[in-house]
Design a protein around this motif. Structure first.
Motif, PDB file in Angstrom:
ATOM      1  N   ALA A   1      -9.172 -17.371   2.893  1.00  0.00           N
ATOM      2  CA  ALA A   1      -8.650 -17.463   4.263  1.00  0.00           C
ATOM      3  C   ALA A   1      -7.149 -17.742   4.248  1.00  0.00           C
ATOM      4  O   ALA A   1      -6.382 -17.173   5.039  1.00  0.00           O
ATOM      5  N   SER A   2      -6.708 -18.612   3.338  1.00  0.00           N
ATOM      6  CA  SER A   2      -5.269 -18.917   3.242  1.00  0.00           C
ATOM      7  C   SER A   2      -4.496 -17.730   2.687  1.00  0.00           C
ATOM      8  O   SER A   2      -3.372 -17.448   3.129  1.00  0.00           O
ATOM      9  N   ILE A   3      -5.093 -17.011   1.727  1.00  0.00           N
ATOM     10  CA  ILE A   3      -4.443 -15.820   1.184  1.00  0.00           C
ATOM     11  C   ILE A   3      -4.272 -14.775   2.286  1.00  0.00           C
ATOM     12  O   ILE A   3      -3.212 -14.143   2.413  1.00  0.00           O
ATOM     13  N   GLY A   4      -5.311 -14.586   3.099  1.00  0.00           N
ATOM     14  CA  GLY A   4      -5.225 -13.638   4.198  1.00  0.00           C
ATOM     15  C   GLY A   4      -4.176 -14.041   5.218  1.00  0.00           C
ATOM     16  O   GLY A   4      -3.390 -13.207   5.692  1.00  0.00           O
ATOM     17  N   THR A   5      -4.156 -15.326   5.559  1.00  0.00           N
ATOM     18  CA  THR A   5      -3.164 -15.831   6.523  1.00  0.00           C
ATOM     19  C   THR A   5      -1.749 -15.584   6.008  1.00  0.00           C
ATOM     20  O   THR A   5      -0.867 -15.097   6.738  1.00  0.00           O
ATOM     21  N   ALA A   6      -1.514 -15.922   4.746  1.00  0.00           N
ATOM     22  CA  ALA A   6      -0.185 -15.769   4.159  1.00  0.00           C
ATOM     23  C   ALA A   6       0.214 -14.299   4.052  1.00  0.00           C
ATOM     24  O   ALA A   6       1.362 -13.934   4.330  1.00  0.00           O
ATOM     25  N   PHE A   7      -0.746 -13.451   3.668  1.00  0.00           N
ATOM     26  CA  PHE A   7      -0.397 -12.039   3.506  1.00  0.00           C
ATOM     27  C   PHE A   7      -0.059 -11.396   4.844  1.00  0.00           C
ATOM     28  O   PHE A   7       0.769 -10.467   4.896  1.00  0.00           O
ATOM     29  N   ALA A   8      -0.683 -11.853   5.916  1.00  0.00           N
ATOM     30  CA  ALA A   8      -0.326 -11.333   7.235  1.00  0.00           C
ATOM     31  C   ALA A   8       1.149 -11.578   7.519  1.00  0.00           C
ATOM     32  O   ALA A   8       1.869 -10.691   7.995  1.00  0.00           O
ATOM     33  N   LEU A   9       1.614 -12.785   7.201  1.00  0.00           N
ATOM     34  CA  LEU A   9       3.026 -13.120   7.406  1.00  0.00           C
ATOM     35  C   LEU A   9       3.927 -12.286   6.498  1.00  0.00           C
ATOM     36  O   LEU A   9       4.975 -11.782   6.917  1.00  0.00           O
TER      37      LEU A   9
ATOM     38  N   LEU B   1     -10.408 -11.065   7.914  1.00  0.00           N
ATOM     39  CA  LEU B   1     -10.373 -11.515   9.302  1.00  0.00           C
ATOM     40  C   LEU B   1      -9.227 -12.489   9.549  1.00  0.00           C
ATOM     41  O   LEU B   1      -8.636 -12.504  10.633  1.00  0.00           O
ATOM     42  N   SER B   2      -8.885 -13.284   8.536  1.00  0.00           N
ATOM     43  CA  SER B   2      -7.723 -14.156   8.694  1.00  0.00           C
ATOM     44  C   SER B   2      -6.445 -13.322   8.773  1.00  0.00           C
ATOM     45  O   SER B   2      -5.528 -13.634   9.540  1.00  0.00           O
TER      46      SER B   2
END
Length: 416
Positions: A101-109, A51-52
């Motif tokens: 959540a941070s891994i998801g946020t970073a991978f989106a970028l 979701l992140s």
């Protein structure tokens, strides 16, 4: 030389995030044991990760070209390095949630940037598909490495020990090395055509993409595919442990067969697709997935785990179930490549945003559904459910090919 440096930077970035993202299955198993959480509670880790990814991709995909792909990747890598350093010290389930959540946020970028960079480096559809499959193949090699890296930090004599969290010190160091490589890679800034629109207009253009019939069929296809992949991949270690009765370390290590199958499948697809059409090839892959599940799951029976010490003691199903990865491997990169190749390069970043959003939603849905069914009905029934989305993808790809054909015919008519 500069092209190879850029490819190395995006490949290593994908490799590191493959380890982090796909460790969720291992971490679910360890969280159930170490933090005494239920299967439905553990399945929420997939949600924190996916979701992140979805929220960040939806919010910032159209803005990344304005900031620059290199800067976006550096920000994501720095965030993950920080959380990896903190996680072992805190040693609690809530910090694991924050980490994912941070891994998801970073991978989106990173993913939006990498897909756009692949577009910059590719001049033809075949070149794009080849490089895409290579990068995705390297991603699967990272997944394979992750299972062995994590299993090396698990105490075989005390499954509830938190010593496995020390793996994040190693992973944090790997992320920092990747950050340095990206920093020195000569990644081009987005072309003026990608950034000349106002930020609000760029965001609206991404939303408008989703209303095109071709794109709607496409996002349904990737949603269903990732639902299958994450539902199986995230719960395969627990399936090995609770259904097949394998020890924890062997459960995690033998799951690496799934990663090997995915990696081999994607690397072979790059060769095969140079000679055959993508549509019949993917239909064969989907039918192969169904056959493997129907043949292997009846063999999955609970055995006396005291008889199992290493791989050689494992039942046949432990080796057959992960082979579904060989068949499913080409589907995701191929349909992504077909879709992106049909669009102008200026739309690759917003299109990738949609890819990441629906991939994330599919991953979360698959993992949560599998977790609840696993808890209520058992692992075999949970994995049998994958036959439903496999059939649905067969249908969606039929309409996807027709929509692609209609788009090509329209484009040819305009040119003439």
């Amino acid at each position: 030389m500069s092209r190879l440096t850029i490819i190395a930077a995006i490949a290593v970035s994908y490799y590191v995030f493959a380890i982090l993202l796909n460790s969720v299955g291992t971490v679910i198993l360890q969280s159930i044991t170490s933090f005494d959480v239920s299967k439905p509670q553990a399945s929420t880790l997939e949600g924190f990760k996916d979701l992140s990814i979805a929220i960040v991709s939806f919010a910032v995909a159209s803005y990344i070209p304005r900031v620059g792909y290199k800067i976006a990747m550096l920000c994501g890598l720095a965030l993950v390095a920080l959380l990896c350093a903190v996680t072992p010290t805190v040693g609690s389930f809530w910090i694991i949630k924050l980490l994912f959540a941070s891994i998801g946020t970073a991978f989106a970028l990173v993913k939006v940037s990498v897909y756009a960079i692949i577009g910059q480096l590719s001049s033809t559809t075949k070149a794009h598909s080849s490089l895409m499959n290579t990068i995705e193949g390297i991603f699967m090699l990272g997944v394979l490495s992750g299972y062995w890296i994590f299993s090396a930090f698990i105490d075989p004599n005390d499954a509830s020990s938190l010593s496995w969290l020390n793996v994040y010190y190693l992973l944090g160091a790997m992320v920092l090395v990747t950050l340095v490589l990206v920093l020195f890679a000569p990644i081009d800034k987005p072309s003026p055509g990608d950034t000349e629109l106002p930020a609000s207009r760029a965001f609206l253009d991404m939303l408008k993409l989703a209303y095109q019939p071709l794109v709607l069929i496409f996002v349904v296809s990737i949603f269903l595919y990732v639902l299958i992949e994450q539902g199986i991949g995230s719960w395969l270690p627990t399936f090995n442990r609770e259904v097949l009765g394998l020890p924890v370390s062997v459960s995690i290590q033998i799951t690496s067969i799934f990663a090997v199958a995915l990696a081999v499948g994607r690397l072979l697809a790059g060769v095969i697709l140079a000679r055959v059409n993508w549509y019949p090839f993917l239909n064969v892959c989907l039918l192969g997935m169904a056959v493997i599940m129907l043949l292997s799951l009846p063999l999955a029976e609970k055995v006396d785990e005291t008889q199992i010490i290493n791989w050689t003691d494992a039942p046949l199903a432990a080796f057959l179930v992960p082979l579904i990865g060989l068949m499913m491997a080409p589907i995701y990169p191929v349909i992504n490549s077909v879709m992106l190749s049909a669009l102008p390069k200026g739309q690759h970043a917003p299109m990738t945003g949609l890819i990441v959003v629906f991939s994330a939603l599919g991953g979360t849905t698959g993992s949560i559904i599998t977790g609840y069914v696993f808890d209520a009905m058992g692992g075999q029934q949970a994995f049998y459910l994958s036959l439903i989305p496999i059939a649905a993808i067969l249908v969606s790809l039929f309409f996807f090919r027709r929509a692609c054909g209609a788009l090509s015919a329209t484009s040819a008519h305009k040119v003439s």
